[in-house]
Structure formats: C-alpha cells, structure tokens
Design a protein around this motif. Structure first.
Motif, PDB file in Angstrom:
ATOM      1  N   PHE A 266       0.864  -1.179   0.000  1.00 25.27           N
ATOM      2  CA  PHE A 266       0.000   0.000   0.000  1.00 25.27           C
ATOM      3  C   PHE A 266       0.906   1.237   0.000  1.00 25.27           C
ATOM      4  N   PRO A 267       0.520   2.293  -0.709  1.00 28.19           N
ATOM      5  CA  PRO A 267       1.360   3.500  -0.747  1.00 28.19           C
ATOM      6  C   PRO A 267       1.617   4.038   0.655  1.00 28.19           C
ATOM      7  N   ILE A 268       2.847   4.485   0.879  1.00 29.12           N
ATOM      8  CA  ILE A 268       3.227   4.981   2.200  1.00 29.12           C
ATOM      9  C   ILE A 268       2.371   6.181   2.610  1.00 29.12           C
ATOM     10  N   ALA A 269       1.813   6.882   1.620  1.00 30.53           N
ATOM     11  CA  ALA A 269       0.951   8.030   1.922  1.00 30.53           C
ATOM     12  C   ALA A 269      -0.310   7.617   2.679  1.00 30.53           C
ATOM     13  N   LEU A 270      -0.633   6.329   2.643  1.00 29.50           N
ATOM     14  CA  LEU A 270      -1.815   5.830   3.348  1.00 29.50           C
ATOM     15  C   LEU A 270      -1.522   5.476   4.805  1.00 29.50           C
ATOM     16  N   LYS A 271      -0.255   5.350   5.165  1.00 29.85           N
ATOM     17  CA  LYS A 271       0.095   4.852   6.504  1.00 29.85           C
ATOM     18  C   LYS A 271      -0.398   5.781   7.613  1.00 29.85           C
ATOM     19  N   LYS A 272      -0.098   7.058   7.531  1.00 28.02           N
ATOM     20  CA  LYS A 272      -0.508   7.984   8.589  1.00 28.02           C
ATOM     21  C   LYS A 272      -2.036   8.061   8.700  1.00 28.02           C
ATOM     22  N   PRO A 273      -2.782   8.195   7.587  1.00 28.90           N
ATOM     23  CA  PRO A 273      -4.248   8.168   7.700  1.00 28.90           C
ATOM     24  C   PRO A 273      -4.771   6.857   8.284  1.00 28.90           C
ATOM     25  N   TYR A 274      -4.100   5.734   7.965  1.00 24.30           N
ATOM     26  CA  TYR A 274      -4.541   4.467   8.541  1.00 24.30           C
ATOM     27  C   TYR A 274      -4.355   4.453  10.051  1.00 24.30           C
ATOM     28  N   GLU A 275      -3.237   4.991  10.531  1.00 26.06           N
ATOM     29  CA  GLU A 275      -3.027   5.067  11.980  1.00 26.06           C
ATOM     30  C   GLU A 275      -4.062   5.991  12.627  1.00 26.06           C
ATOM     31  N   GLU A 276      -4.422   7.059  11.929  1.00 21.01           N
ATOM     32  CA  GLU A 276      -5.496   7.935  12.415  1.00 21.01           C
ATOM     33  C   GLU A 276      -6.818   7.189  12.465  1.00 21.01           C
ATOM     34  N   LEU A 277      -7.080   6.422  11.437  1.00 20.36           N
ATOM     35  CA  LEU A 277      -8.304   5.614  11.401  1.00 20.36           C
ATOM     36  C   LEU A 277      -8.373   4.712  12.614  1.00 20.36           C
ATOM     37  N   LYS A 278      -7.269   4.072  12.966  1.00 18.56           N
ATOM     38  CA  LYS A 278      -7.276   3.178  14.127  1.00 18.56           C
ATOM     39  C   LYS A 278      -7.601   3.934  15.414  1.00 18.56           C
TER      40      LYS A 278
ATOM     41  N   ASN B 107     -18.187   9.149  13.403  1.00 22.41           N
ATOM     42  CA  ASN B 107     -16.796   9.596  13.412  1.00 22.41           C
ATOM     43  C   ASN B 107     -15.879   8.865  12.431  1.00 22.41           C
ATOM     44  N   VAL B 108     -16.034   7.561  12.324  1.00 24.95           N
ATOM     45  CA  VAL B 108     -15.105   6.794  11.502  1.00 24.95           C
ATOM     46  C   VAL B 108     -15.462   6.883  10.027  1.00 24.95           C
ATOM     47  N   LEU B 109     -16.717   6.634   9.685  1.00 24.41           N
ATOM     48  CA  LEU B 109     -17.106   6.669   8.274  1.00 24.41           C
ATOM     49  C   LEU B 109     -16.822   8.016   7.617  1.00 24.41           C
ATOM     50  N   PRO B 110     -17.199   9.143   8.224  1.00 25.95           N
ATOM     51  CA  PRO B 110     -16.878  10.426   7.589  1.00 25.95           C
ATOM     52  C   PRO B 110     -15.370  10.619   7.393  1.00 25.95           C
ATOM     53  N   PHE B 111     -14.572  10.176   8.362  1.00 25.96           N
ATOM     54  CA  PHE B 111     -13.120  10.316   8.237  1.00 25.96           C
ATOM     55  C   PHE B 111     -12.615   9.544   7.012  1.00 25.96           C
ATOM     56  N   ILE B 112     -13.054   8.296   6.872  1.00 29.27           N
ATOM     57  CA  ILE B 112     -12.596   7.466   5.756  1.00 29.27           C
ATOM     58  C   ILE B 112     -13.077   8.006   4.416  1.00 29.27           C
ATOM     59  N   LEU B 113     -14.346   8.320   4.351  1.00 36.19           N
ATOM     60  CA  LEU B 113     -14.940   8.706   3.068  1.00 36.19           C
ATOM     61  C   LEU B 113     -14.494  10.082   2.596  1.00 36.19           C
ATOM     62  N   ASN B 114     -14.072  10.931   3.528  1.00 34.97           N
ATOM     63  CA  ASN B 114     -13.672  12.292   3.163  1.00 34.97           C
ATOM     64  C   ASN B 114     -12.166  12.483   3.055  1.00 34.97           C
ATOM     65  N   HIS B 115     -11.401  11.455   3.391  1.00 34.35           N
ATOM     66  CA  HIS B 115      -9.937  11.591   3.353  1.00 34.35           C
ATOM     67  C   HIS B 115      -9.428  11.141   1.978  1.00 34.35           C
ATOM     68  N   SER B 116      -8.695  12.002   1.326  1.00 33.67           N
ATOM     69  CA  SER B 116      -8.230  11.721  -0.035  1.00 33.67           C
ATOM     70  C   SER B 116      -7.294  10.517  -0.110  1.00 33.67           C
ATOM     71  N   ALA B 117      -6.623  10.195   1.005  1.00 31.54           N
ATOM     72  CA  ALA B 117      -5.664   9.084   0.981  1.00 31.54           C
ATOM     73  C   ALA B 117      -6.334   7.742   0.725  1.00 31.54           C
ATOM     74  N   PHE B 118      -7.623   7.632   1.032  1.00 32.01           N
ATOM     75  CA  PHE B 118      -8.342   6.376   0.832  1.00 32.01           C
ATOM     76  C   PHE B 118      -8.979   6.284  -0.555  1.00 32.01           C
TER      77      PHE B 118
END
Length: 283
Positions: free
Chosen positions: A55-67, A238-249
């Motif tokens: 997975f692109p490294i650009a996704l790592k920080k948003p994934y940690e935020e998601l967690k 909280n989680v769905l809006p974060f995922i759906l609105n974050h460009s990294a996903f």
C-alpha cells in the motif's frame, strides 16, 4: 467460490459481536503490549494476496489515524489486557494490511510436511497457469482501489474497496477457471487412474475466492464490553466520515506485479516477508 466482486459483504454492521477464531493466534501479551507471534502448528494456509506491504506509504498515517478513531468507538478497557490475556479488540498493524485475491487452502489442517508440500506445489501450479491465461492483467497493470465504505461486523471490521481497473475481477476469473478445470478433471478420475503421488483436493471446502474487495483492520478476541449500538453509532458519526472524506483512501494504486503467493503459518498475513512464507512474487 465467487466469480466476481459484488461489493456486498455477507455480514453487515452488527450490534452483537463474537470472538473471531483467528484473533487468538494473531496476538499475545508481553509487558502489557500487543505483539505478533507465530503459531506454526496445526493450521496451514496458501493465499494469493495483493497490497501486502505495498500500500502506498501516503496511506500509513491516515490508517493510523483511522485506528485511533476506531479505538474511540469502544471503552478503553476493550483495548487493555485482562489477566495476562490479549485485549478484546485487536487492530491490524500497518504492515499486515492487505487485500486477498484468493485463498486456496485457508487455515485448514495438514497431515504432515509432505502433505503441506504437495498442497503447495498443486496450488503453485494453479497460480502459474492462471497467470498465463489471456484474461490475466498485463504486467504493469495498476490495481486502483477506491474506498466505498467500512464496517464493523459480527467478528471483524473491514475497509470495503471498489477496484476500478477491473484487474481484480480478471485475476479472480482466471483463477476460478483454472480451479474448475482441475476440479472437473479430479471428478472424472478414479483411484486406478490417479498417480499415487497425486493428492485429492477438497475444492468446495478449502478454496475461497472473495466476492468483495476488502481489507480487514479489526478482529475481536473476546466480546467487547462496549454496547454494540454505541459502537455502531460512534462508527457512523466519526469513523465513516473520516474514511470517506480523506483523499488518501481514494485512488490507491498497487501494481499487479506485486501480488504474492504465500504460505500462512500464522493467519491473516501476520507473517514475515521472507522466502519461507512468500512462495511466488510478481507476475
């Protein structure tokens, strides 16, 4: 077996949770930290996987935020060890996030080392033949993942992707066609026509070609103490809006050249990236 990706999970958002049978083999407790460990005994898996450690490294920080957002859906004690046993809720480390293309012998028992070796060679040949089919994506083709949704189901939580290039469906169709050929050939064979070195495969029981494109990020080791309705309400807010609105996903690209045929001695890709576990890499 599923012939194409329908993007509809069998298990929808749940308010009643159950322990996932794989969670206990993924986690352990050491100095109050959740750590991975290898359980190399009774189960044995052969899987074709994409995006694992790609997975692109650009996704790592948003994934940690998601967690962190997911953690806030539960009470703190659901992430705390209890009596030297792992926490109730387990979140995947970044390195273990992946998208399964197909599972051929998914964590079923094997008789011995010879049986494991025979299974490995059988399914390696299936993968290699599938890759030679006309419908297999050309080298350099990029899988294009765009997150569509996410959910916490009865036993696990998943990111639900839409694969825009069509390459995932193409690979799964090629695999399914190869499996069908071998299944039919085996059905027509008899004990007199089968070489003694040939093993018989329980295709219906052991082969799984997902009907969705997804990445698991959560499993339940125990039933959490947090009310399921509260979990889902917080997840929706909280989680769905974060995922759906974050460009990294969105527009996440991974090359088909990076898919890997692996042996899972611990389930769910919680394995080292080495020659013992990665049996075939690239197209």
């Amino acid at each position: 077996m599923a012939s194409s990706s329908n993007n509809k999970p069998r298990d929808g958002p749940a308010t009643n949770f159950e322990p996932d049978p794989y969670a206990a083999t993924l986690i352990s407790v050491k100095s109050n930290d959740v750590v991975k460990f290898s359980n190399s005994g009774e189960k044995f898996g052969l899987v074709l996987v994409s995006a694992w450690r790609k997975f692109p490294i650009a996704l790592k920080k948003p994934y940690e935020e998601l967690k962190r957002h997911v953690q806030n859906c539960f009470r703190k004690d659901d992430f705390a060890p209890i009596d030297d046993t792992p926490p109730s809720v387990y979140l995947y480390p970044w390195d273990d996030l992946h998208v399964t293309v197909a599972a051929f012998h998914y964590n079923h028992a094997v008789d011995d080392e010879q049986h494991a070796s025979q299974l490995t060679e059988h399914w390696r040949a299936v993968v290699q033949s599938a890759m030679k089919r006309d419908g297999w994506p050309a080298p350099g083709t990029m899988l294009q993942f765009n997150v569509q949704s996410a959910q916490i189901g009865t036993r696990n939580g998943i990111l639900l992707w839409k694969e825009l290039s069509g390459a995932m469906d193409a690979m799964r169709r090629c695999i399914e066609e190869e499996v069908l050929i071998r299944q039919q050939k085996q059905a027509l064979s008899t004990a007199d026509t089968v070489d003694t070195a040939t093993i018989r495969i329980d295709y219906e029981r052991t082969v799984s070609i997902p009907g969705i494109v997804h990445s698991t990020f959560l499993r339940f080791h125990r039933i959490p103490s947090t009310c399921g309705h509260e979990v889902q309400e917080r997840f929706r807010e909280n989680v769905l809006p974060f995922i759906l609105n974050h460009s990294a996903f969105r527009h996440v690209e991974v090359s088909v050249d990076d898919i890997k045929f692996v042996c899972e001695k611990t389930p769910c890709m919680h394995i080292p990236d080495d020659s013992e576990h990665v049996l075939e890499g690239g197209v």
